[in-house]
Design a protein around this motif. Structure first.
Motif, PDB file in Angstrom:
ATOM      1  N   VAL A  20       0.839  -1.192   0.000  1.00  0.00           N
ATOM      2  CA  VAL A  20       0.000   0.000   0.000  1.00  0.00           C
ATOM      3  C   VAL A  20       0.880   1.250   0.000  1.00  0.00           C
ATOM      4  O   VAL A  20       0.666   2.175  -0.774  1.00  0.00           O
ATOM      5  CB  VAL A  20      -0.943  -0.003   1.218  1.00  0.00           C
ATOM      6  N   SER A  21       1.894   1.257   0.867  1.00  0.00           N
ATOM      7  CA  SER A  21       2.845   2.363   0.912  1.00  0.00           C
ATOM      8  C   SER A  21       4.177   1.835   1.418  1.00  0.00           C
ATOM      9  O   SER A  21       4.238   0.810   2.099  1.00  0.00           O
ATOM     10  CB  SER A  21       2.343   3.496   1.802  1.00  0.00           C
ATOM     11  N   GLY A  22       5.262   2.543   1.101  1.00  0.00           N
ATOM     12  CA  GLY A  22       6.585   2.070   1.454  1.00  0.00           C
ATOM     13  C   GLY A  22       7.048   0.997   0.482  1.00  0.00           C
ATOM     14  O   GLY A  22       6.576   0.913  -0.657  1.00  0.00           O
ATOM     15  N   PRO A  26       7.427  -2.427  -4.332  1.00  0.00           N
ATOM     16  CA  PRO A  26       7.073  -1.033  -4.066  1.00  0.00           C
ATOM     17  C   PRO A  26       5.555  -0.862  -4.121  1.00  0.00           C
ATOM     18  O   PRO A  26       4.816  -1.827  -4.384  1.00  0.00           O
ATOM     19  CB  PRO A  26       7.762  -0.284  -5.201  1.00  0.00           C
ATOM     20  N   ALA A  27       5.076   0.346  -3.879  1.00  0.00           N
ATOM     21  CA  ALA A  27       3.644   0.620  -3.960  1.00  0.00           C
ATOM     22  C   ALA A  27       3.124   0.266  -5.353  1.00  0.00           C
ATOM     23  O   ALA A  27       3.808   0.459  -6.358  1.00  0.00           O
ATOM     24  CB  ALA A  27       3.372   2.084  -3.646  1.00  0.00           C
ATOM     25  N   GLY A  28       1.902  -0.270  -5.392  1.00  0.00           N
ATOM     26  CA  GLY A  28       1.331  -0.672  -6.669  1.00  0.00           C
ATOM     27  C   GLY A  28       1.858  -1.982  -7.181  1.00  0.00           C
ATOM     28  O   GLY A  28       1.783  -2.260  -8.377  1.00  0.00           O
ATOM     29  N   THR A  29       2.370  -2.826  -6.282  1.00  0.00           N
ATOM     30  CA  THR A  29       2.929  -4.123  -6.668  1.00  0.00           C
ATOM     31  C   THR A  29       2.486  -5.174  -5.644  1.00  0.00           C
ATOM     32  O   THR A  29       2.385  -4.892  -4.453  1.00  0.00           O
ATOM     33  CB  THR A  29       4.466  -4.087  -6.694  1.00  0.00           C
ATOM     34  N   PRO A  46       4.779 -17.581  -8.878  1.00  0.00           N
ATOM     35  CA  PRO A  46       4.997 -16.415  -8.011  1.00  0.00           C
ATOM     36  C   PRO A  46       5.925 -15.393  -8.666  1.00  0.00           C
ATOM     37  O   PRO A  46       7.124 -15.621  -8.809  1.00  0.00           O
ATOM     38  CB  PRO A  46       5.633 -17.026  -6.757  1.00  0.00           C
ATOM     39  N   ALA A  47       5.349 -14.294  -9.089  1.00  0.00           N
ATOM     40  CA  ALA A  47       6.108 -13.208  -9.710  1.00  0.00           C
ATOM     41  C   ALA A  47       5.384 -11.904  -9.406  1.00  0.00           C
ATOM     42  O   ALA A  47       4.154 -11.884  -9.316  1.00  0.00           O
ATOM     43  CB  ALA A  47       6.212 -13.406 -11.217  1.00  0.00           C
ATOM     44  N   PRO A  48       6.111 -10.799  -9.236  1.00  0.00           N
ATOM     45  CA  PRO A  48       5.460  -9.519  -8.939  1.00  0.00           C
ATOM     46  C   PRO A  48       4.485  -9.107 -10.038  1.00  0.00           C
ATOM     47  O   PRO A  48       4.774  -9.237 -11.221  1.00  0.00           O
ATOM     48  CB  PRO A  48       6.638  -8.546  -8.838  1.00  0.00           C
ATOM     49  N   ILE A  49       3.339  -8.612  -9.623  1.00  0.00           N
ATOM     50  CA  ILE A  49       2.338  -8.070 -10.536  1.00  0.00           C
ATOM     51  C   ILE A  49       2.203  -6.585 -10.219  1.00  0.00           C
ATOM     52  O   ILE A  49       2.046  -6.202  -9.060  1.00  0.00           O
ATOM     53  CB  ILE A  49       0.992  -8.797 -10.368  1.00  0.00           C
ATOM     54  N   ARG A  50       2.269  -5.756 -11.255  1.00  0.00           N
ATOM     55  CA  ARG A  50       2.245  -4.305 -11.075  1.00  0.00           C
ATOM     56  C   ARG A  50       1.000  -3.707 -11.734  1.00  0.00           C
ATOM     57  O   ARG A  50       0.440  -4.292 -12.659  1.00  0.00           O
ATOM     58  CB  ARG A  50       3.501  -3.685 -11.697  1.00  0.00           C
ATOM     59  N   TRP A  51       0.600  -2.524 -11.253  1.00  0.00           N
ATOM     60  CA  TRP A  51      -0.514  -1.804 -11.844  1.00  0.00           C
ATOM     61  C   TRP A  51      -0.290  -0.310 -11.661  1.00  0.00           C
ATOM     62  O   TRP A  51       0.543   0.125 -10.862  1.00  0.00           O
ATOM     63  CB  TRP A  51      -1.845  -2.230 -11.221  1.00  0.00           C
ATOM     64  N   HIS A  83      -5.756  -6.035 -15.433  1.00  0.00           N
ATOM     65  CA  HIS A  83      -5.094  -4.751 -15.210  1.00  0.00           C
ATOM     66  C   HIS A  83      -3.662  -4.872 -14.689  1.00  0.00           C
ATOM     67  O   HIS A  83      -2.948  -3.873 -14.642  1.00  0.00           O
ATOM     68  CB  HIS A  83      -5.904  -3.906 -14.227  1.00  0.00           C
ATOM     69  N   GLY A  84      -3.247  -6.092 -14.276  1.00  0.00           N
ATOM     70  CA  GLY A  84      -1.893  -6.266 -13.770  1.00  0.00           C
ATOM     71  C   GLY A  84      -0.930  -6.688 -14.865  1.00  0.00           C
ATOM     72  O   GLY A  84      -1.324  -7.274 -15.878  1.00  0.00           O
ATOM     73  N   THR A  85       0.341  -6.371 -14.680  1.00  0.00           N
ATOM     74  CA  THR A  85       1.376  -6.789 -15.614  1.00  0.00           C
ATOM     75  C   THR A  85       2.492  -7.465 -14.842  1.00  0.00           C
ATOM     76  O   THR A  85       2.798  -7.112 -13.708  1.00  0.00           O
ATOM     77  CB  THR A  85       1.961  -5.590 -16.393  1.00  0.00           C
ATOM     78  N   SER A  86       3.103  -8.479 -15.478  1.00  0.00           N
ATOM     79  CA  SER A  86       4.183  -9.226 -14.845  1.00  0.00           C
ATOM     80  C   SER A  86       5.308  -9.418 -15.838  1.00  0.00           C
ATOM     81  O   SER A  86       5.073  -9.720 -17.018  1.00  0.00           O
ATOM     82  CB  SER A  86       3.683 -10.598 -14.355  1.00  0.00           C
ATOM     83  N   GLY A  87       6.537  -9.277 -15.359  1.00  0.00           N
ATOM     84  CA  GLY A  87       7.695  -9.478 -16.224  1.00  0.00           C
ATOM     85  C   GLY A  87       7.914 -10.920 -16.609  1.00  0.00           C
ATOM     86  O   GLY A  87       8.703 -11.218 -17.501  1.00  0.00           O
ATOM     87  N   ARG A  88       7.197 -11.838 -15.930  1.00  0.00           N
ATOM     88  CA  ARG A  88       7.359 -13.264 -16.220  1.00  0.00           C
ATOM     89  C   ARG A  88       6.114 -13.855 -16.857  1.00  0.00           C
ATOM     90  O   ARG A  88       5.852 -15.036 -16.762  1.00  0.00           O
ATOM     91  CB  ARG A  88       7.689 -14.020 -14.928  1.00  0.00           C
ATOM     92  N   GLN A  89       5.333 -13.015 -17.551  1.00  0.00           N
ATOM     93  CA  GLN A  89       4.072 -13.481 -18.110  1.00  0.00           C
ATOM     94  C   GLN A  89       4.276 -14.582 -19.143  1.00  0.00           C
ATOM     95  O   GLN A  89       3.473 -15.522 -19.229  1.00  0.00           O
ATOM     96  CB  GLN A  89       3.313 -12.314 -18.740  1.00  0.00           C
ATOM     97  N   ASP A  90       5.344 -14.498 -19.938  1.00  0.00           N
ATOM     98  CA  ASP A  90       5.588 -15.546 -20.932  1.00  0.00           C
ATOM     99  C   ASP A  90       5.797 -16.894 -20.260  1.00  0.00           C
ATOM    100  O   ASP A  90       5.299 -17.931 -20.722  1.00  0.00           O
ATOM    101  CB  ASP A  90       6.808 -15.193 -21.781  1.00  0.00           C
ATOM    102  N   SER A  91       6.543 -16.907 -19.152  1.00  0.00           N
ATOM    103  CA  SER A  91       6.771 -18.149 -18.429  1.00  0.00           C
ATOM    104  C   SER A  91       5.473 -18.697 -17.861  1.00  0.00           C
ATOM    105  O   SER A  91       5.218 -19.903 -17.890  1.00  0.00           O
ATOM    106  CB  SER A  91       7.784 -17.910 -17.299  1.00  0.00           C
ATOM    107  N   VAL A  92       4.640 -17.806 -17.332  1.00  0.00           N
ATOM    108  CA  VAL A  92       3.347 -18.224 -16.783  1.00  0.00           C
ATOM    109  C   VAL A  92       2.477 -18.831 -17.872  1.00  0.00           C
ATOM    110  O   VAL A  92       1.849 -19.872 -17.684  1.00  0.00           O
ATOM    111  CB  VAL A  92       2.635 -17.012 -16.130  1.00  0.00           C
ATOM    112  N   ASP A  93       2.435 -18.185 -19.022  1.00  0.00           N
ATOM    113  CA  ASP A  93       1.607 -18.689 -20.117  1.00  0.00           C
ATOM    114  C   ASP A  93       2.087 -20.060 -20.591  1.00  0.00           C
ATOM    115  O   ASP A  93       1.277 -20.942 -20.916  1.00  0.00           O
ATOM    116  CB  ASP A  93       1.623 -17.700 -21.280  1.00  0.00           C
TER     117      ASP A  93
END
Length: 276
Positions: free
Chosen positions: A48-50, A64-67, A110-115, A157-167
Motif C-alpha cells: 500500500v505504501s513504502g 514497491p507501492a502498486g505491486t 509467483p512473480a510480482p504483478i504491477r498496476w 489490469h496487472g502486468t508481470s515481467g514473467r508473463q511468458d513463463s506463466v503462459d
C-alpha cells in the motif's frame, strides 16, 4: 507487526465454496516474516505504501507501492520491509476451484504483478474489507464473489515481467486439467495415465503442479472430486451420499465420508443440510 485491520471468515464457513476467502487485512510490516513450510492457503500480498522485499523460489523481488505477489499453498517464502514504513494489504483464499481458476487466468507462478495508480486494483482490497465488515455474510458468499472479481482484475489490469513463463506453464498443464474434468468419476484414473496425457516424466509433472498449485496432481484430482461431490450434494438432494461418492470417483462411501470430513470439518449429510 502492528495490525491495522483484519478479518477472518468464521471457522467452518471458509472452504465450503469453490473459491473461499480465509482472511483479509491491512497491516504494517515491521519485521521479517519467514515461512519455511509456506502457508496453507493461497496468499496474496501487496504494498500500500513504502516498500518491501519478497523471497520465494530462490528469488527476491522488490515490492514497491502498486505491486503485489501471489504464492500457492505450502510454498516456502519470506518477506520483510526495506523502508521505515511498509504498509501492506493481504488476502488468503482457497477452495477446490481456486487452482483451476488461477491456471485459466495465468496466475500460477509467483512473480510480482504491477498496476498503475489509476487502476481499479488500487484500493480494491480496502473496499472489499469495508464490505465484509459491514455485511452479515453468513457463508462468505459475497467475499467469495469479491475475491473472484479481484483475480479477474489482476489478469486484466496487472502486468508481470514473467508473463511468458506463466503462459507456457499454463499451456503445459491445461491438457491434464481438461483430462481430469472428463475422468474424475473413474476411480482407476491414476498417475500413469496422467503422465501419458502430458508426455513428461512423473518428476517433471509433479514439479510443475507443485509450482502452480502447491500440491501434487493426485491431490488436485481429489480436490476436483470433492468439488463435484459438493455440487451434487447441493444440486441433487434426492441422490444418496453413497451414490454421490461413486459418481465423484471414490471407491467406497466410507472413504468419501472420511475425506469429506477431513477437508470441510463436517460429514457430507451435514453439509447438504446447510443448503436445504
Amino acid at each position: 507487526m502492528q495490525a491495522y485491520r483484519r478479518f477472518a471468515i468464521p471457522y467452518g464457513q471458509a472452504g465450503m465454496l469453490p473459491l473461499s476467502v480465509e482472511t483479509i487485512g491491512i497491516v504494517r510490516e515491521d519485521r521479517r516474516i519467514g515461512r519455511a513450510d509456506g502457508y496453507p492457503w493461497y496468499h496474496w500480498l501487496q504494498t500500500v505504501s513504502g516498500e518491501g522485499v519478497f523471497t520465494v523460489g530462490g528469488h527476491s523481488f522488490a515490492l514497491p507501492a502498486g505491486t503485489g505477489i501471489l504464492v500457492a499453498p505450502e510454498v516456502p517464502h519470506a518477506y520483510e520491509p526495506v523502508s521505515e514504513l511498509w504498509e501492506t494489504a493481504y488476502l488468503t483464499f482457497g477452495g477446490p476451484a481456486a487452482g483451476a481458476m488461477l491456471l485459466a487466468l495465468g496466475l500460477i507462478e509467483p512473480a510480482p504483478i504491477r498496476w498503475t495508480p489509476d487502476s481499479p486494483l488500487e484500493g480494491y482490497l480496502h473496499a472489499m474489507l469495508d464490505r465484509i465488515e459491514a455485511d452479515d455474510d453468513l457463508f462468505g458468499l459475497d467475499a467469495s464473489a469479491d475475491a473472484y472479481r479481484f483475480l479477474l482484475m489482476l489478469k486484466r489490469h496487472g502486468t508481470s515481467g514473467r508473463q511468458d513463463s506463466v503462459d507456457r506453464a499454463s499451456a503445459k498443464l491445461k491438457p491434464l486439467i481438461e483430462w481430469m474434468e472428463q475422468r474424475y468419476a473413474d476411480p482407476d484414473a491414476g498417475l500413469a495415465e496422467m503422465r501419458e496425457v502430458l508426455g513428461m516424466p512423473a518428476s517433471s509433472m509433479n514439479e510443475l503442479f507443485r509450482r502452480a498449485f502447491g500440491q501434487s496432481p493426485y491431490h488436485y484430482l481429489i480436490d476436483l472430486r470433492m468439488r463435484k461431490a459438493k455440487e451434487m450434494l447441493i444440486g441433487t438432494p434426492q441422490v444418496t451420499v453413497a451414490r454421490i461418492a461413486a459418481l465423484a470417483g471414490f471407491r467406497d462411501a466410507s472413504h468419501f465420508v472420511a475425506t469429506f470430513r477431513r477437508k470441510t470439518g463436517m460429514p457430507p449429510d451435514k453439509f447438504r443440510r446447510l443448503y436445504e
